[in-house]
Design an enzyme around this catalytic site. Structure first.
Site, short mmCIF file in Angstrom:
data_model
loop_
_atom_site.label_atom_id
_atom_site.label_comp_id
_atom_site.label_asym_id
_atom_site.label_seq_id
_atom_site.Cartn_x
_atom_site.Cartn_y
_atom_site.Cartn_z
N TYR A 172 49.11 -17.04 -12.04
CA TYR A 172 49.82 -17.97 -12.93
C TYR A 172 50.49 -19.07 -12.10
O TYR A 172 50.36 -20.27 -12.42
CB TYR A 172 50.86 -17.23 -13.77
CG TYR A 172 51.58 -18.12 -14.76
CD1 TYR A 172 51.01 -18.42 -15.98
CD2 TYR A 172 52.83 -18.67 -14.47
CE1 TYR A 172 51.66 -19.25 -16.90
CE2 TYR A 172 53.49 -19.48 -15.37
CZ TYR A 172 52.90 -19.77 -16.58
OH TYR A 172 53.54 -20.59 -17.48
N LYS B 69 49.50 -23.19 -12.12
CA LYS B 69 50.39 -24.30 -12.47
C LYS B 69 50.61 -25.23 -11.27
O LYS B 69 50.74 -26.45 -11.44
CB LYS B 69 51.71 -23.76 -13.01
CG LYS B 69 51.58 -22.97 -14.32
CD LYS B 69 51.09 -23.83 -15.48
CE LYS B 69 51.14 -23.07 -16.82
NZ LYS B 69 50.72 -23.88 -17.96
N ASP C 265 41.42 -20.28 -32.54
CA ASP C 265 41.12 -19.50 -33.75
C ASP C 265 41.29 -20.42 -34.95
O ASP C 265 42.39 -20.91 -35.24
CB ASP C 265 42.11 -18.32 -33.82
CG ASP C 265 41.88 -17.43 -35.01
OD1 ASP C 265 41.75 -16.21 -34.83
OD2 ASP C 265 41.86 -17.96 -36.16
N ASP D 126 38.76 -24.05 -28.02
CA ASP D 126 39.03 -23.03 -27.00
C ASP D 126 38.90 -23.72 -25.65
O ASP D 126 37.81 -24.15 -25.26
CB ASP D 126 38.01 -21.88 -27.12
CG ASP D 126 38.25 -20.80 -26.08
OD1 ASP D 126 38.92 -21.06 -25.05
OD2 ASP D 126 37.75 -19.68 -26.28
N1 LIG Z 1 57.50 -19.86 -22.66
C1 LIG Z 1 57.90 -20.16 -21.43
O1 LIG Z 1 58.96 -19.68 -20.96
C2 LIG Z 1 57.11 -21.11 -20.57
C3 LIG Z 1 57.66 -21.47 -19.33
C4 LIG Z 1 56.95 -22.39 -18.53
C5 LIG Z 1 55.75 -22.90 -18.97
N2 LIG Z 1 55.24 -22.50 -20.18
C6 LIG Z 1 53.95 -23.08 -20.58
O2 LIG Z 1 54.08 -23.64 -21.88
C7 LIG Z 1 52.81 -23.59 -22.56
C8 LIG Z 1 53.00 -22.98 -23.93
O3 LIG Z 1 53.58 -21.71 -23.75
P1 LIG Z 1 54.22 -20.86 -24.95
O4 LIG Z 1 55.44 -20.23 -24.42
O5 LIG Z 1 54.27 -21.67 -26.18
O6 LIG Z 1 53.11 -19.72 -25.07
P2 LIG Z 1 52.63 -18.85 -26.34
O7 LIG Z 1 53.71 -18.75 -27.32
O8 LIG Z 1 52.06 -17.62 -25.73
O9 LIG Z 1 51.45 -19.76 -26.95
C9 LIG Z 1 50.32 -20.00 -26.18
C10 LIG Z 1 49.38 -20.87 -26.96
O10 LIG Z 1 48.23 -21.13 -26.12
C11 LIG Z 1 47.08 -20.80 -26.87
N3 LIG Z 1 45.94 -20.44 -26.03
C12 LIG Z 1 45.84 -19.47 -25.10
N4 LIG Z 1 44.60 -19.43 -24.58
C13 LIG Z 1 43.90 -20.43 -25.20
C14 LIG Z 1 42.59 -20.91 -25.12
N5 LIG Z 1 41.68 -20.36 -24.30
N6 LIG Z 1 42.22 -21.98 -25.89
C15 LIG Z 1 43.11 -22.54 -26.73
N7 LIG Z 1 44.37 -22.10 -26.89
C16 LIG Z 1 44.75 -21.07 -26.13
C17 LIG Z 1 47.52 -19.65 -27.77
O11 LIG Z 1 46.57 -19.47 -28.81
P3 LIG Z 1 46.40 -18.05 -29.59
O12 LIG Z 1 47.45 -18.03 -30.66
O13 LIG Z 1 45.01 -18.09 -30.09
O14 LIG Z 1 46.62 -16.96 -28.57
C18 LIG Z 1 48.86 -20.20 -28.23
O15 LIG Z 1 48.67 -21.17 -29.23
C19 LIG Z 1 51.88 -22.79 -21.64
O16 LIG Z 1 51.07 -23.67 -20.89
C20 LIG Z 1 52.85 -22.06 -20.73
O17 LIG Z 1 52.25 -21.72 -19.48
C21 LIG Z 1 55.88 -21.64 -21.00
#
Ligand SMILES: NC(=O)c1ccc[n+]([C@@H]2O[C@H](COP(=O)([O-])OP(=O)(O)OC[C@H]3O[C@@H](n4cnc5c(N)ncnc54)[C@H](OP(=O)(O)O)[C@@H]3O)[C@@H](O)[C@H]2O)c1
Length: 254
Positions: free
Chosen positions: A180, A184, A35, A60
């Site tokens: 999911y 991963k 976005d 995206d």
């Molecule tokens: N949080 C955890 O506990 C955790 C644990 C293990 C791994 N991870 C991994 O860490 C990474 C970041 O997670 P987070 O916790 O920061 O998640 P988050 O707060 O939900 O943020 C996700 C980010 O990914 C973006 N996104 C989603 N779909 C997209 C697309 N099609 N194109 C571009 N951007 C996209 C979102 O954009 P929008 O704002 O537009 O939605 C947002 O900027 C992910 O890969 C997640 O699987 C997280």
């Protein structure tokens, strides 16, 4: 010369914190955001907070056209990338509905592959690629047959992609864990495959796991701060190793 990092999904959560730390460390930072407005407001916020060089780029990860456009914009600006962080991801509510399996795989597995291949000619030799993974992608969560498939050291990119297409076509139910987890686990296998493919250019490719983090995705009850999660991810940006899965700088079993 300042180094340049591009972080997908850099507009919030762990990706934004990775961007913040790199900006404070003097990197030129590109915040990938699907976005445009969200990306620009995150870039403005980080410039103000850090005094660093932060710009937004519309990206995206599920769209070939979006990746192609981003690559053209970067090429036109003569920008070369030293660190690509494939951070964008979705989980749970982010991917509900009839297309949830496909959406999860398109974002979490095909997204990093699409972005990596689309931007490969812009990566400098000696660059790093960091794929953000999860403990839920451990092979031990998969059934034996699919764990063996993903662990096979001879697995190539085409066979991996075919297997994941098969998982999606089959409705995402028969690998022993949810989409999911499979996304991963497959991303970790892709890390190994790409590390081999790109070794000739000294491009190191690693998976880094942030742990369970208090973001929109992880929820308020998660034990780790966004700073802790981002620090674990940032290990990949300067890693000298390649092809591994790391948490907090320590190698873990995929
Ligand atoms: N949080 C955890 O506990 C955790 C644990 C293990 C791994 N991870 C991994 O860490 C990474 C970041 O997670 P987070 O916790 O920061 O998640 P988050 O707060 O939900 O943020 C996700 C980010 O990914 C973006 N996104 C989603 N779909 C997209 C697309 N099609 N194109 C571009 N951007 C996209 C979102 O954009 P929008 O704002 O537009 O939605 C947002 O900027 C992910 O890969 C997640 O699987 C997280």
């Amino acid at each position: 010369m300042a180094r340049t990092a591009l972080i997908t999904g850099g507009n919030r959560g762990i990706g934004q914190q990775v961007a913040r730390v790199l900006a404070m460390d003097g990197w030129d930072v590109l915040i990938g955001s699907r976005d445009k407005a969200k990306g620009q407001s995150a870039a403005t916020r980080l410039r103000k907070d850090t005094g660093g060089r932060v710009r937004a780029i519309e990206l995206d990860v599920t769209s070939d056209a979006s990746v192609e456009t981003a690559a053209r914009v970067l090429r036109d600006g003569a920008i070369r990338i030293d660190a690509l962080v494939n951070n964008a991801g979705i989980y749970g509510a982010g991917a509900r509905g009839p297309d949830a399996v496909s959406c999860t795989m398109e974002t979490n597995f095909f997204g990093p592959l699409r972005v990596t291949l689309g931007l490969l000619s812009l990566l400098r030799d000696g660059a790093t690629i960091t794929n953000v993974t999860s403990g839920l992608g451990e092979l031990s969560n998969l059934d034996d047959a699919h764990a063996r498939l993903l662990a096979d050291p001879d697995l190539g990119r085409d066979a991996l992609v075919d297997a994941i297409r098969g998982f999606v076509a089959g409705g995402g139910t028969d690998w022993g864990t949810d989409a999911y987890g499979v996304s991963k686990a497959a991303l970790n296998a892709l890390t190994r495959v790409l590390a081999k493919e790109l070794a000739g250019r000294d491009i190191r490719v690693n998976s880094t796991c942030p742990g369970w983090v208090r973001t929109d995705m992880g929820g308020r009850g998660a034990p780790r701060s966004v700073e802790e999660g981002a620090a674990s991810v940032l290990f990949g940006v300067t890693a000298t190793q390649t092809g591994g899965v790391f948490r907090d700088g320590a190698k873990i079993r995929p």
